[in-house]
Scaffold this motif. Structure first.
Motif, PDB file in Angstrom:
ATOM      1  N   THR A   4      11.582   0.026  -1.933  1.00 26.15           N
ATOM      2  CA  THR A   4      11.151   1.380  -1.677  1.00 26.15           C
ATOM      3  C   THR A   4      12.038   1.973  -0.618  1.00 26.15           C
ATOM      4  N   LEU A   5      11.861   3.271  -0.369  1.00 25.77           N
ATOM      5  CA  LEU A   5      12.654   3.885   0.690  1.00 25.77           C
ATOM      6  C   LEU A   5      12.020   3.666   2.051  1.00 25.77           C
ATOM      7  N   VAL A   6      10.813   3.184   2.085  1.00 25.31           N
ATOM      8  CA  VAL A   6      10.187   2.799   3.341  1.00 25.31           C
ATOM      9  C   VAL A   6       9.498   1.468   3.132  1.00 25.31           C
ATOM     10  N   ARG A   7       9.157   0.809   4.228  1.00 27.47           N
ATOM     11  CA  ARG A   7       8.567  -0.507   4.124  1.00 27.47           C
ATOM     12  C   ARG A   7       7.060  -0.456   3.913  1.00 27.47           C
ATOM     13  N   HIS A   8       6.425   0.695   4.166  1.00 24.96           N
ATOM     14  CA  HIS A   8       4.969   0.770   4.090  1.00 24.96           C
ATOM     15  C   HIS A   8       4.542   1.435   2.790  1.00 24.96           C
ATOM     16  N   HIS A   9       3.608   0.807   2.109  1.00 26.96           N
ATOM     17  CA  HIS A   9       3.057   1.379   0.889  1.00 26.96           C
ATOM     18  C   HIS A   9       1.545   1.452   1.041  1.00 26.96           C
ATOM     19  N   LEU A  10       0.920   2.250   0.229  1.00 27.46           N
ATOM     20  CA  LEU A  10      -0.535   2.271   0.244  1.00 27.46           C
ATOM     21  C   LEU A  10      -1.057   0.896  -0.133  1.00 27.46           C
ATOM     22  N   SER A  11      -2.068   0.445   0.584  1.00 29.07           N
ATOM     23  CA  SER A  11      -2.676  -0.832   0.251  1.00 29.07           C
ATOM     24  C   SER A  11      -3.417  -0.688  -1.071  1.00 29.07           C
ATOM     25  N   HIS A  12      -3.861  -1.815  -1.609  1.00 30.56           N
ATOM     26  CA  HIS A  12      -4.566  -1.770  -2.879  1.00 30.56           C
ATOM     27  C   HIS A  12      -6.062  -1.552  -2.687  1.00 30.56           C
ATOM     28  N   ALA A  13      -6.430  -0.957  -1.569  1.00 30.32           N
ATOM     29  CA  ALA A  13      -7.822  -0.587  -1.320  1.00 30.32           C
ATOM     30  C   ALA A  13      -7.809   0.732  -0.580  1.00 30.32           C
ATOM     31  N   ARG A 227       7.771  13.669  -8.667  1.00 27.57           N
ATOM     32  CA  ARG A 227       7.376  12.302  -9.022  1.00 27.57           C
ATOM     33  C   ARG A 227       8.272  11.272  -8.337  1.00 27.57           C
ATOM     34  N   GLY A 228       9.563  11.551  -8.282  1.00 32.40           N
ATOM     35  CA  GLY A 228      10.479  10.622  -7.643  1.00 32.40           C
ATOM     36  C   GLY A 228      10.191  10.455  -6.165  1.00 32.40           C
ATOM     37  N   LEU A 229      10.002  11.567  -5.455  1.00 29.92           N
ATOM     38  CA  LEU A 229       9.748  11.501  -4.017  1.00 29.92           C
ATOM     39  C   LEU A 229       8.393  10.867  -3.709  1.00 29.92           C
ATOM     40  N   LEU A 230       7.384  11.165  -4.514  1.00 29.34           N
ATOM     41  CA  LEU A 230       6.087  10.525  -4.309  1.00 29.34           C
ATOM     42  C   LEU A 230       6.178   9.011  -4.500  1.00 29.34           C
ATOM     43  N   SER A 231       7.070   8.566  -5.391  1.00 29.88           N
ATOM     44  CA  SER A 231       7.183   7.133  -5.659  1.00 29.88           C
ATOM     45  C   SER A 231       7.768   6.356  -4.494  1.00 29.88           C
ATOM     46  N   THR A 232       8.410   7.039  -3.543  1.00 30.89           N
ATOM     47  CA  THR A 232       9.000   6.348  -2.401  1.00 30.89           C
ATOM     48  C   THR A 232       7.961   5.855  -1.412  1.00 30.89           C
ATOM     49  N   GLY A 233       6.778   6.469  -1.408  1.00 31.05           N
ATOM     50  CA  GLY A 233       5.763   6.138  -0.422  1.00 31.05           C
ATOM     51  C   GLY A 233       5.855   6.968   0.840  1.00 31.05           C
ATOM     52  N   LEU A 234       6.871   7.805   0.965  1.00 29.97           N
ATOM     53  CA  LEU A 234       7.051   8.589   2.180  1.00 29.97           C
ATOM     54  C   LEU A 234       5.996   9.675   2.352  1.00 29.97           C
ATOM     55  N   CYS A 235       5.308  10.013   1.293  1.00 30.82           N
ATOM     56  CA  CYS A 235       4.249  11.016   1.391  1.00 30.82           C
ATOM     57  C   CYS A 235       2.863  10.390   1.530  1.00 30.82           C
ATOM     58  N   ASP A 236       2.799   9.087   1.638  1.00 33.15           N
ATOM     59  CA  ASP A 236       1.506   8.408   1.689  1.00 33.15           C
ATOM     60  C   ASP A 236       0.606   8.862   2.840  1.00 33.15           C
ATOM     61  N   PRO A 237       1.157   9.105   4.051  1.00 30.31           N
ATOM     62  CA  PRO A 237       0.268   9.576   5.130  1.00 30.31           C
ATOM     63  C   PRO A 237      -0.450  10.867   4.761  1.00 30.31           C
ATOM     64  N   ALA A 238       0.266  11.778   4.084  1.00 35.76           N
ATOM     65  CA  ALA A 238      -0.366  13.024   3.667  1.00 35.76           C
ATOM     66  C   ALA A 238      -1.391  12.780   2.568  1.00 35.76           C
ATOM     67  N   LEU A 239      -1.070  11.879   1.628  1.00 35.36           N
ATOM     68  CA  LEU A 239      -1.998  11.583   0.541  1.00 35.36           C
ATOM     69  C   LEU A 239      -3.275  10.932   1.056  1.00 35.36           C
ATOM     70  N   ALA A 240      -3.168  10.241   2.180  1.00 37.15           N
ATOM     71  CA  ALA A 240      -4.335   9.550   2.728  1.00 37.15           C
ATOM     72  C   ALA A 240      -5.357  10.508   3.322  1.00 37.15           C
ATOM     73  N   VAL A 241      -4.918  11.720   3.678  1.00 34.74           N
ATOM     74  CA  VAL A 241      -5.834  12.656   4.347  1.00 34.74           C
ATOM     75  C   VAL A 241      -5.983  13.982   3.604  1.00 34.74           C
ATOM     76  N   SER A 242      -5.185  14.176   2.557  1.00 41.51           N
ATOM     77  CA  SER A 242      -5.210  15.454   1.844  1.00 41.51           C
ATOM     78  C   SER A 242      -5.425  15.227   0.357  1.00 41.51           C
ATOM     79  N   ASP A 243      -5.796  16.288  -0.322  1.00 44.04           N
ATOM     80  CA  ASP A 243      -5.945  16.243  -1.771  1.00 44.04           C
ATOM     81  C   ASP A 243      -4.567  16.065  -2.409  1.00 44.04           C
ATOM     82  N   PRO A 244      -4.406  15.115  -3.348  1.00 47.75           N
ATOM     83  CA  PRO A 244      -3.096  14.891  -3.969  1.00 47.75           C
ATOM     84  C   PRO A 244      -2.502  16.146  -4.590  1.00 47.75           C
TER      85      PRO A 244
END
Length: 279
Positions: A4-13, A227-244
């Motif tokens: 990935t482009l970053v080391r952190h991904h959303l956990s599976h929970a 879709r490509g940028l979302l797949s990197t995981g770099l938007c995960d902090p926003a996805l965790a607190v906002s509507d996708p």
């Protein structure tokens, strides 16, 4: 691309329940991974990767960088510690059922840590790569030092170790686009030139050169870019607190300035790599 482009991904929970991880892995493999091909090529060319190379790829993701090394004749081992979905795609790509026994002997894929790749019958590695770029988000180097420490005993003395990082923010168009989606959740930070050096020092490696590579991100249309940028995981902090849907909307709006008249999206970027040696 790699990993990935970053080391952190959303956990599976928790927040991960809001993400289709298989769809994300496919988007990474089919859309985003190829964006770092110039980086892989530059490193392989500089280090003369070929039939005598025994490569250990840390965070191999869905395996494109390994495919490119294998095409040069290298014996390859990929380690994927975090994404079972990308690892499954790497197995499909690198260990097809049609391969004969000899081809399979030159390719190994390990789900876990570098120590899970330890094998008394496997010669020491001459090259270790960690192509997942750091320096775009606070804390994105966490875990990298541990991976390198685990890989050191498997590499021969003097083996090259390659790390990658984002270049200066003013030369990475994508960083500004991602910043528009993170907001207060977790701002994309300015890249720090010393990130790579710090990780190398903490891992007990010896710096031995660096380089910069232009890696433009190009997409067929806005949908592919999102879709490509979302797949990197770099938007995960926003996805965790906002509507996708809202995150995708903000990302689409941030991409509009980089959409060309023919509908394609083009964002210039520069990435940096650091070469170190195992003492």
């Amino acid at each position: 691309m790699t990993p990935t482009l970053v080391r952190h991904h959303l956990s599976h929970a928790g927040p991960a329940a809001r993400v289709d991880l298989w769809a994300r892995a496919r988007d990474w493999s089919e859309i985003q991974e190829r964006m770092l091909v110039p980086l892989y090529e530059a490193v392989y060319e500089r280090l003369e990767v070929g039939p005598g190379t025994r490569l250990l790829g840390l965070g191999c993701g869905s395996g494109l960088a390994l495919v490119m090394a294998a095409a040069r004749g290298a014996a390859i081992t990929g380690v994927e510690p975090s994404s079972p979905e990308r690892f499954a795609l790497a197995r499909q790509r690198l260990l097809p059922d049609t391969w004969d026994a000899r081809a399979r002997e030159a390719t190994r894929l390990v789900r876990g840590t570098p120590m899970d790749a330890a094998d008394a019958e496997t010669p020491a590695y001459t090259l270790v790569t960690a192509f997942e770029p750091i320096g775009c988000r606070t804390g994105d180097a966490e875990g990298l030092g541990e991976l390198l420490q685990g890989a050191k005993p498997l590499a021969e003395r003097g083996a090259a170790v390659v790390l990658a990082g984002w270049g200066p923010p003013e030369r990475c168009t994508t960083a500004s686009v991602l910043h528009a989606t993170t907001g207060p959740a977790e701002p994309v930070r300015a890249s720090c030139r010393d990130d790579l050096e710090r990780v190398v020092q903490e891992a007990g490696l010896r710096p031995d050169g660096s380089g910069r590579v232009a890696c433009p991100f190009g997409y067929a249309d806005l949908d592919s870019a999102v879709r490509g940028l979302l797949s990197t995981g770099l938007c995960d902090p926003a996805l965790a607190v906002s509507d996708p849907t809202q995150v995708e909307k903000e990302l689409t709006e941030a991409l509009h300035p980089y959409q060309r008249p023919d509908g394609t999206v083009w964002m210039p970027n520069v990435f940096r790599y650091l070469i170190a040696r195992v003492p």
